[in-house]
Write an enzyme that holds these catalytic residues in place. Structure first.
Site, mmCIF file in Angstrom:
data_model
loop_
_atom_site.group_PDB
_atom_site.id
_atom_site.type_symbol
_atom_site.label_atom_id
_atom_site.label_comp_id
_atom_site.label_asym_id
_atom_site.label_seq_id
_atom_site.Cartn_x
_atom_site.Cartn_y
_atom_site.Cartn_z
ATOM 1 N N LYS A 77 4.266 -0.705 -0.882
ATOM 2 C CA LYS A 77 4.703 -0.148 0.408
ATOM 3 C C LYS A 77 6.059 -0.733 0.782
ATOM 4 O O LYS A 77 6.297 -1.932 0.617
ATOM 5 C CB LYS A 77 3.650 -0.485 1.472
ATOM 6 C CG LYS A 77 3.907 0.149 2.841
ATOM 7 C CD LYS A 77 2.770 -0.175 3.799
ATOM 8 C CE LYS A 77 2.990 0.410 5.186
ATOM 9 N NZ LYS A 77 1.866 0.128 6.090
ATOM 10 N N SER A 152 -0.213 3.886 8.460
ATOM 11 C CA SER A 152 1.186 4.036 8.085
ATOM 12 C C SER A 152 1.418 3.969 6.579
ATOM 13 O O SER A 152 2.489 4.306 6.097
ATOM 14 C CB SER A 152 2.002 2.938 8.767
ATOM 15 O OG SER A 152 1.576 1.658 8.307
ATOM 16 N N SER A 176 -4.023 0.944 8.961
ATOM 17 C CA SER A 176 -2.986 1.589 8.137
ATOM 18 C C SER A 176 -3.244 1.575 6.638
ATOM 19 O O SER A 176 -2.491 2.180 5.881
ATOM 20 C CB SER A 176 -1.627 0.945 8.406
ATOM 21 O OG SER A 176 -1.208 1.253 9.699
#
Length: 487
Positions: A77, A152, A176
């Site tokens: 990420k 996210s 997330s």
């Protein structure tokens, strides 16, 4: 390399026996990403040359049979800093940022000789539940490209679900990792707060953030968590609790395990197909020999307002460092120092980030601190106490991961409150610092449904054992989205 036909153990075996070279594996992974990412938009940056160089070196020295991650391409990420590899947090303010050091989790993966294949898209600074708040692109759901992948960590989830990589890292502040894992039909784990170092994770809310793994099955997830866990002198909140082997003891036996189902987790607002899938999962656990009882977590209904006050307050403090002076974006047309601050931040932060900074600054201001931030902190304690009472008698808590399946792109983006409520089932876990896992538990209209398991602090082993037993008793994790060749 068809990742849908492999897991970490089988791929490791092929690499050790030299039936597959790391170079071929990396090349094929890059080719697959370039093809599928035209539909998914999961990656922001590919680490092409460095990955190929590392692969050549590993081929030369051979793969260590004891090192399961050696030569395996992983996605990261893009709010986890990677030395000399662009790290943006999906924000214009860090568009061209090249970190000069690695996050601790990256150092741990490097020690395991894993290959960083690229950086994945997210909601800007991890603020959002749909990966629509990125400054650069909107990631799509692996099962249906008209739907959001969740957020996210939507980029990491879509990359694993779409068969671009076998595993990826995400971060979880209020759901997330678990919510995008649910929306994409894969396994996502948020470890206990402090289990994994946050050093080098671009901070959103420091008392809630935690890095964790995405994989297609439970055992792979446990193996990846093994690699990144442990005490770190760089992070004063990382724990010195001994790290057990999370992949050991996955034998499918959960006889006499006591599981609690909070009535609040199957109440109003949970879609009927989701409720039905969770009830079916409860019945599966009972057939496996577990005892399942209904309990209450009375303060969980306050989780969302408490979270948005605490998380936004911490974000308002953490994001002060992006000031147009030291690194990142700087506005051009400025007349004085105040102009640099105001214009740089106004031009480079997205709407959701600005919204949270304003909410957090308001909550911390002199006239409102007692009414908002202090009150939220007190209710957070009550939420922690609710969990402690349940864990005095039970091994695990079970419920849905998200109230619905993935919603359409653009559907909720203009309604922050609806968007915030998507995290109602995952947020309390972060507020209490507990470990949580989402794993596939069914489908509704062709979209995956996620089952959430929550364990007591540092009891990830219990969660993995139960998740593995459920996985072995069902076939949901074997389903493949159309992008991977079937549906």
């Amino acid at each position: 390399m068809d990742y849908f036909k492999q897991d970490l153990a089988s791929l490791h075996d092929l690499l050790v026996k030299k039936e597959v070279s790391v170079t071929d594996l990396v090349k094929e992974t890059l080719t697959t990403i370039k093809e599928r990412d035209q539909k998914l938009a999961a990656f922001l940056t590919l680490n092409e040359q460095a990955a190929l160089d590392q692969a050549a070196k590993l081929d030369q020295q051979g793969i260590d049979p004891a090192n399961i991650l050696a030569g395996i391409p992983l996605a990261i990420k893009d709010n986890i800093v990677t030395k000399n590899l662009r790290t943006t947090a999906a924000s214009k303010i860090l568009e061209n940022f090249q970190p000069i050091y690695d996050a601790t989790v990256m150092e741990k993966l490097a020690a395991q000789q894993a290959v960083t294949i690229g950086k994945t898209n997210l909601d800007e600074f991890a603020m959002g539940g749909s990966t629509e708040n990125s400054a650069f692109q909107i990631t799509k759901n692996a099962w249906d490209q008209t739907k959001v992948p969740g957020g996210s960590s939507g980029g990491s989830a879509a990359a694993v679900a779409g068969g671009e990589v076998l595993a990826a890292l995400g971060s979880d502040t209020g759901g997330s990792i678990r919510q995008p894992a649910a929306f994409n039909g894969i396994v996502g784990v948020k470890p206990t707060y402090g289990r994994v170092s946050r050093y080098g994770l671009i901070a959103f809310a420091s008392s809630l953030d935690q890095i964790g793994p995405f994989t297609r099955n439970v055992k792979d997830n446990a193996l990846l968590l093994n690699a990144i866990s442990g005490l770190d002198p760089h992070d004063s909140t990382s724990s010195n609790q001994k790290v057990p082997d999370f992949a050991a003891g996955l034998d499918g036996n959960i006889k006499n395990m006591k599981i609690a189902v909070p009535k609040e987790y199957l109440g109003e607002g949970i879609a009927e197909p989701v409720k039905a899938a969770i009830k079916q999962a409860i019945s599966t656990f009972e057939k496996l020999g577990a005892t399942v009882d209904e309990v209450s977590l009375p303060h969980s209904k306050y989780g969302v307002p408490v979270y948005y006050i605490i998380a936004s307050s911490e974000a308002s403090s953490n994001l002060q460092r992006f000031d147009g002076i030291r690194y990142g974006y700087r506005a051009q047309d400025v007349k004085n120092l105040e102009d640099v601050y105001v214009k740089s931040r106004s031009e480079a932060f997205g709407d959701e980030v600005k919204r949270r900074i304003m909410l957090g600054t308001f909550s911390l201001s002199a006239g409102t601190y007692d009414a908002f931030f202090k009150k939220a902190a007190q209710v957070r304690t009550l939420i922690c106490q609710d969990f402690a009472k349940v864990f005095a008698d039970y091994d695990l808590i079970l419920g849905p991961t998200a109230p619905t399946t993935a919603f359409g792109i653009g559907e909720d983006i203009d309604d922050p409150i609806t968007m915030y409520m998507n995290d109602i089932l995952t947020i309390p876990v972060n507020l209490a610092g507990l470990p949580g896992m989402s794993l596939p538990a069914g489908f509704a209209d062709g979209l995956p449904i996620g089952l959430q398991l929550i364990a007591n602090r540092f009891a990830e082993n219990t969660m993995y054992r139960a998740g593995y037993a459920f996985e072995q008793a069902t076939d949901f994790h074997k389903e493949i989205p159309a992008i991977g060749g079937q549906n």
